[in-house]
Design an enzyme around this catalytic site. Structure first.
Site, PDB file in Angstrom:
ATOM      1  N   HIS A  68      41.945  45.131  48.440  1.00  0.00           N
ATOM      2  CA  HIS A  68      41.507  44.473  47.209  1.00  0.00           C
ATOM      3  C   HIS A  68      40.049  44.028  47.329  1.00  0.00           C
ATOM      4  O   HIS A  68      39.271  44.128  46.369  1.00  0.00           O
ATOM      5  CB  HIS A  68      42.416  43.275  46.933  1.00  0.00           C
ATOM      6  CG  HIS A  68      42.018  42.471  45.743  1.00  0.00           C
ATOM      7  ND1 HIS A  68      41.555  41.179  45.841  1.00  0.00           N
ATOM      8  CD2 HIS A  68      41.999  42.771  44.423  1.00  0.00           C
ATOM      9  CE1 HIS A  68      41.272  40.716  44.639  1.00  0.00           C
ATOM     10  NE2 HIS A  68      41.524  41.664  43.761  1.00  0.00           N
ATOM     11  N   GLU A  71      37.943  46.996  46.694  1.00  0.00           N
ATOM     12  CA  GLU A  71      37.897  47.329  45.262  1.00  0.00           C
ATOM     13  C   GLU A  71      36.771  46.568  44.572  1.00  0.00           C
ATOM     14  O   GLU A  71      36.021  47.121  43.763  1.00  0.00           O
ATOM     15  CB  GLU A  71      39.243  46.997  44.619  1.00  0.00           C
ATOM     16  CG  GLU A  71      39.274  47.193  43.109  1.00  0.00           C
ATOM     17  CD  GLU A  71      40.070  46.116  42.387  1.00  0.00           C
ATOM     18  OE1 GLU A  71      39.502  45.440  41.507  1.00  0.00           O
ATOM     19  OE2 GLU A  71      41.258  45.961  42.706  1.00  0.00           O
ATOM     20  N   HIS A  72      36.636  45.289  44.878  1.00  0.00           N
ATOM     21  CA  HIS A  72      35.548  44.486  44.302  1.00  0.00           C
ATOM     22  C   HIS A  72      34.186  45.015  44.725  1.00  0.00           C
ATOM     23  O   HIS A  72      33.260  45.135  43.916  1.00  0.00           O
ATOM     24  CB  HIS A  72      35.686  43.027  44.754  1.00  0.00           C
ATOM     25  CG  HIS A  72      36.667  42.218  43.982  1.00  0.00           C
ATOM     26  ND1 HIS A  72      36.311  41.109  43.229  1.00  0.00           N
ATOM     27  CD2 HIS A  72      38.004  42.349  43.807  1.00  0.00           C
ATOM     28  CE1 HIS A  72      37.377  40.591  42.655  1.00  0.00           C
ATOM     29  NE2 HIS A  72      38.429  41.320  43.003  1.00  0.00           N
ATOM     30  N   GLU A 148      39.468  33.898  42.633  1.00  0.00           N
ATOM     31  CA  GLU A 148      40.555  34.656  42.009  1.00  0.00           C
ATOM     32  C   GLU A 148      41.909  34.231  42.587  1.00  0.00           C
ATOM     33  O   GLU A 148      42.891  34.041  41.847  1.00  0.00           O
ATOM     34  CB  GLU A 148      40.335  36.152  42.228  1.00  0.00           C
ATOM     35  CG  GLU A 148      41.373  37.042  41.560  1.00  0.00           C
ATOM     36  CD  GLU A 148      41.126  38.519  41.793  1.00  0.00           C
ATOM     37  OE1 GLU A 148      41.916  39.336  41.272  1.00  0.00           O
ATOM     38  OE2 GLU A 148      40.157  38.869  42.495  1.00  0.00           O
TER      39      GLU A 148
END
Length: 448
Positions: A68, A71-72, A148
């Site tokens: 993840h 991905e950012h 987040e």
């Protein structure tokens, strides 16, 4: 098209017409890159996805959350584009672009007008092949991801969901949170994420799917140009990575009961058991069962808990599936003083379903709901693009609308009853967040 169409990894070219006269074409390049398109008559836009079959379940213990995190980072700039350049490319044409990290794959996608599809191929291709993972940007994005995670931790339903996966799957990698934890993100290093990137973002890992207004031959040429420009050798032959082994894997329950004490207005409770893997022959039966039990406003859970008694605003069931296992879960949010009553109703309804199945009227209604929802969803090129990706990465077969409807038509009340009895016999896990009296849930969690 009659029946499902298989996607053999060793087959270089495949073409067929699916329901609604959509033309599906698939090309496997010598480098192992797989390109699948679905041309939809009358479409003026297209949705494109660049997929890699690596998700949170594939991480090493020292790199939880790195998929993840990566991905950012791929939006933060390449050797030839800044983060602003990437954003402007899509904003300037009214396009949408984003990414999603799952437990078994990661996808970077965009929706654009047909004339802007070459740009989307070029920009996303650049992101996947040539990101620099700048050290300063890495630290900036660490802060974004921690925020987040904090935002998700402020949502008791999200917290309960994460705890349910941990309780049902235990030590299995699917039990881990996709985004990692604040501790693992704090400890993440740029070098570890870089190694994760280099190990999993290769030609043989890459799947590109496009649905809508797309010319397959032009798409293939555009992909080859974008990847070659990035320095990827498309002449070096490699076989596509093997798909994950299908079939049911034995999963040891992690915990019968998990309670997170939070001073919130509602009690958020989830019940779950191990479900079915993605390619299980009973997956259409599972869809019907889920629809009838807790998938809509006419479902048993909605009617019994909300409509008849007014005990909850939100109550439903769900059934995510993965290559080797799945989960069948039930969610309800209610006042803490009503938790025991709601839990009793939910579990009584599950037991009733297991012992008596569903009626013919419920079967017809569930099949109708699923059939209509499937048809309506395919009005959106995003759904079609995602269907192609899952077909290539997970299932190894393409199932169009006609075949989906045929499979639903074969579901019977007996098959639903049999599956319900099987699910109800499996070890149950309960996860709850709020001001919870553990005694109100103990007896459910004691069930083996």
């Amino acid at each position: 098209m009659n029946g499902a169409v298989q996607f053999p990894l060793g087959l270089a070219d495949l073409s067929f017409t699916a329901s609604g006269d959509a033309l599906v074409r698939r090309t496997v390049l010598p480098s192992g890159v797989r390109i699948v398109s679905e041309r939809v008559p009358g479409a003026r836009s297209a949705t494109i996805g660049f997929w890699v079959a690596v998700g949170s379940r594939d991480e090493e213990p020292a790199t939880f959350g790195s998929t993840h995190f990566l991905e950012h980072l791929l939006f933060k700039g390449t050797t030839s584009r800044s983060a602003l350049d990437i954003a402007v490319s899509f904003d300037a044409v009214g396009g949408e672009h984003n990414a999603m990290t799952g437990k078994e794959y990661t996808c970077y996608y965009a929706k654009v007008q047909d004339r802007d599809l070459p740009m989307a191929v070029e920009v996303i291709g650049d992101m996947l092949t040539s990101s620099v993972l700048d050290r300063d940007e890495f630290e900036t994005e660490r802060g974004v991801i921690l925020e987040e995670l904090a935002m998700a931790d402020d949502d008791p339903a999200d917290v309960a969901s994460e705890r349910l996966f941990e309780a049902v799957f235990g030590e299995h990698p699917l039990g881990r949170p996709i985004g990692g934890t604040p501790d693992t993100i704090e400890e993440a290093t740029r070098d570890a994420v870089w190694e994760h990137y280099r190990a999993n973002y290769r030609a043989e890992d890459l799947v590109i799917t496009v649905a809508g207004a797309v010319d397959h031959d032009e798409l293939v040429r555009g992909v080859e140009s974008a990847l070659t420009s990035a320095g990827w050798s498309l002449t070096l032959e490699a076989a596509p990575v093997e798909r994950r082994a299908a079939g049911a894997e034995r999963v040891e329950r992690g915990s019968p009961l998990v309670i997170v004490d939070r001073p919130v207005e509602q009690a958020n409770v989830l019940f779950g058991v191990v479900g079915l893997p993605s390619a299980h022959p009973d997956r259409s039966t599972m869809a019907v069962l889920n629809s009838a039990f807790g998938g809509g406003m006419s479902s048993r859970l909605f009617q019994e808990v909300r409509e008849k008694r007014g005990l909850a605003y939100s109550v439903y069931s769900f059934s995510p599936s993965y290559s080797d296992t799945g989960l069948f879960g039930i969610y309800a949010g209610c006042a803490p003083t009503k938790l025991e009553e709601v839990s009793d109703i939910v579990m009584t309804e599950l037991e009733t379903l297991a012992s008596g199945g569903i009626s013919r009227d419920e079967l017809d209604r569930a099949v109708g709901q699923l059939s209509g929802a499937s048809a309506l969803a395919l009005e959106d090129s995003d759904t079609r693009m995602s269907r192609l990706g899952r077909a290539e990465i997970t299932l190894g077969e393409f199932v169009d609308l006609d075949e989906s409807l045929r499979r639903l038509s074969l579901v019977t009340t007996d098959s639903v009853a049999s599956l319900a009895a099987d699910l109800a016999s499996r070890p149950l896990s309960v996860a709850a967040v709020g001001t919870i009296d553990a005694a109100s849930l103990d007896r459910f969690a004691e069930r083996e």
